[in-house]
Motif scaffolding. Structure first.
Motif, PDB file in Angstrom:
ATOM      1  N   UNK A  28     101.907  38.459  24.721  1.00  0.00           N
ATOM      2  CA  UNK A  28     102.216  37.490  25.770  1.00  0.00           C
ATOM      3  C   UNK A  28     101.004  37.119  26.619  1.00  0.00           C
ATOM      4  N   UNK A  29      99.855  37.715  26.307  1.00  0.00           N
ATOM      5  CA  UNK A  29      98.634  37.374  27.028  1.00  0.00           C
ATOM      6  C   UNK A  29      98.498  38.047  28.380  1.00  0.00           C
ATOM      7  N   UNK A  30      99.360  39.032  28.651  1.00  0.00           N
ATOM      8  CA  UNK A  30      99.246  39.767  29.910  1.00  0.00           C
ATOM      9  C   UNK A  30      98.037  40.705  29.883  1.00  0.00           C
ATOM     10  N   UNK A  31      97.690  41.134  28.676  1.00  0.00           N
ATOM     11  CA  UNK A  31      96.455  41.893  28.469  1.00  0.00           C
ATOM     12  C   UNK A  31      95.557  41.019  27.610  1.00  0.00           C
ATOM     13  N   UNK A  32      94.379  40.722  28.102  1.00  0.00           N
ATOM     14  CA  UNK A  32      93.508  39.774  27.411  1.00  0.00           C
ATOM     15  C   UNK A  32      92.396  40.489  26.649  1.00  0.00           C
ATOM     16  N   UNK A  33      91.846  39.851  25.616  1.00  0.00           N
ATOM     17  CA  UNK A  33      90.749  40.443  24.848  1.00  0.00           C
ATOM     18  C   UNK A  33      89.604  40.886  25.748  1.00  0.00           C
ATOM     19  N   UNK A  34      89.137  42.103  25.535  1.00  0.00           N
ATOM     20  CA  UNK A  34      88.043  42.642  26.338  1.00  0.00           C
ATOM     21  C   UNK A  34      88.510  43.483  27.507  1.00  0.00           C
ATOM     22  N   UNK A  35      89.813  43.430  27.814  1.00  0.00           N
ATOM     23  CA  UNK A  35      90.340  44.201  28.940  1.00  0.00           C
ATOM     24  C   UNK A  35      90.457  45.679  28.569  1.00  0.00           C
ATOM     25  N   UNK A  36      90.060  46.543  29.495  1.00  0.00           N
ATOM     26  CA  UNK A  36      90.080  47.986  29.228  1.00  0.00           C
ATOM     27  C   UNK A  36      91.461  48.570  29.462  1.00  0.00           C
ATOM     28  N   UNK A  37      91.840  49.511  28.591  1.00  0.00           N
ATOM     29  CA  UNK A  37      93.092  50.240  28.751  1.00  0.00           C
ATOM     30  C   UNK A  37      92.781  51.575  29.412  1.00  0.00           C
ATOM     31  N   UNK A  38      93.316  51.775  30.601  1.00  0.00           N
ATOM     32  CA  UNK A  38      93.077  53.002  31.351  1.00  0.00           C
ATOM     33  C   UNK A  38      94.243  53.971  31.139  1.00  0.00           C
ATOM     34  N   UNK A  39      93.967  55.110  30.526  1.00  0.00           N
ATOM     35  CA  UNK A  39      95.013  56.090  30.233  1.00  0.00           C
ATOM     36  C   UNK A  39      95.725  56.552  31.497  1.00  0.00           C
ATOM     37  N   UNK A  40      94.940  56.810  32.546  1.00  0.00           N
ATOM     38  CA  UNK A  40      95.521  57.313  33.797  1.00  0.00           C
ATOM     39  C   UNK A  40      96.494  56.308  34.406  1.00  0.00           C
ATOM     40  N   UNK A  41      96.103  55.032  34.435  1.00  0.00           N
ATOM     41  CA  UNK A  41      96.968  53.998  35.001  1.00  0.00           C
ATOM     42  C   UNK A  41      98.226  53.801  34.161  1.00  0.00           C
TER      43      UNK A  41
END
Length: 230
Positions: A28-41
Motif C-alpha cells: 500500500x506504499x505505507x513503507x517506501x523503498x529505502x525505508x529502514x525497518x526498526x526491530x524495536x519499534x
C-alpha cells in the motif's frame, strides 16, 4: 518440552501476523523503498518480543521485499527498471508454463464464465480509469491460471514475483489507458485457449500477453526517465 512447543507456536503465529501487516504496508506504499525497518519499534507496535519480528523480516528478506545491509540493518528493497524487466520476463515464462498445465486440467463452463466475468469487470474499471481496481482484478485473472496449473510451488513462485512489481501500482497504471484494449484481447485469447483445452495455444497466448505488458511498462518507464520505482 510442552511449554517450549507452545511458545514456538505462539511465536510462529505472531510472526505470521507481523509479516502480513508489514507486507500490506509495503503493497500500500505505507513503507517506501529505502525505508529502514526498526526491530524495536516493530516489537512495540505489535506488542511482542523481537524474535517474531526478526522471523517476519527474515521472511520478507528471503522473498525479496527487504534487503539487509551490513552494520546498518534491514531496509525496504528498491526496485529498478532492470529489476522490473527481469522479473516480468521470468513471470512471462512461468505463467506460460502454468497456462499450459492449466489447459490440461478439467475446466468447466462455470470457470470459463468466471474468467470472462473478471475480464468484463476489468474493462469497466479501465474505462472509468479505476486503476487500482483494474490491477486487483488483473491479478485475480492471472492467479486463476497459476492456481489451476495444479502446481502449488509454481503458483507461489509466480505470486511472489508478481508481488515484487505489483507493490508499485502507480507505475503499473501508466500503460492502462493506452493499451487496455490490447490487454483485453490477450486475456480473451488465453480464455479461449483454455476453454478449448489447447495447452500450446494457452502457453503461447499467455507468454505473448505478458511480453507485451512488460514491453509497454518498460517503454513507459524509459519515456518518463524513471530508473527506480519509488
Amino acid at each position: 518440552m510442552l511449554t517450549y512447543l507452545i511458545n514456538m507456536k505462539k511465536s510462529k503465529n505472531s510472526s505470521e501476523k507481523i509479516y502480513n501487516s508489514i507486507f500490506q504496508d509495503i503493497l500500500q506504499g505505507k513503507l517506501i523503498p529505502g525505508e529502514k525497518l526498526c526491530e524495536e519499534k516493530l516489537a512495540k507496535r505489535f506488542k511482542v518480543s523481537r524474535t517474531p519480528v526478526r522471523e517476519a523480516i527474515f521472511r520478507l528478506e528471503k522473498e525479496g521485499h527487504v534487503e539487509r545491509k551490513i552494520n546498518k540493518g534491514c531496509f525496504i528493497k528498491r526496485i529498478t527498471r532492470k529489476n522490473v524487466e527481469e522479473i516480468l520476463e521470468i513471470v512471462s515464462i512461468l505463467e506460460g508454463y502454468a497456462a499450459w498445465l492449466a489447459a490440461m486440467q478439467d475446466v468447466d463452463n462455470n470457470e470459463i464464465d468466471y474468467l470472462y466475468s473478471v475480464q468484463a469487470e476489468m474493462e469497466v474499471h479501465a474505462k472509468k480509469n479505476e486503476y487500482l481496481q483494474y490491477i486487483e482484478k488483473n491479478r485475480e485473472f492471472h492467479d486463476y491460471f497459476a492456481k489451476k496449473s495444479g502446481n502449488t510451488t509454481l503458483y507461489h513462485i509466480i505470486s511472489n514475483l508478481r508481488d515484487r512489481v505489483h507493490r508499485r501500482t502507480k507505475y503499473l497504471s501508466l500503460t492502462l489507458s493506452a493499451h487496455h484494449d490490447t490487454y483485453s484481447t490477450g486475456h480473451k485469447k488465453m480464455i479461449k485457449a483454455i476453454s478449448e483445452k489447447n495447452a500450446i495455444k494457452a502457453r503461447n497466448a499467455t507468454i505473448e500477453h505478458n511480453q507485451k505488458a512488460k514491453r509497454f511498462l518498460v517503454e513507459s518507464l524509459d519515456f518518463l526517465g524513471i530508473n527506480e520505482m519509488i
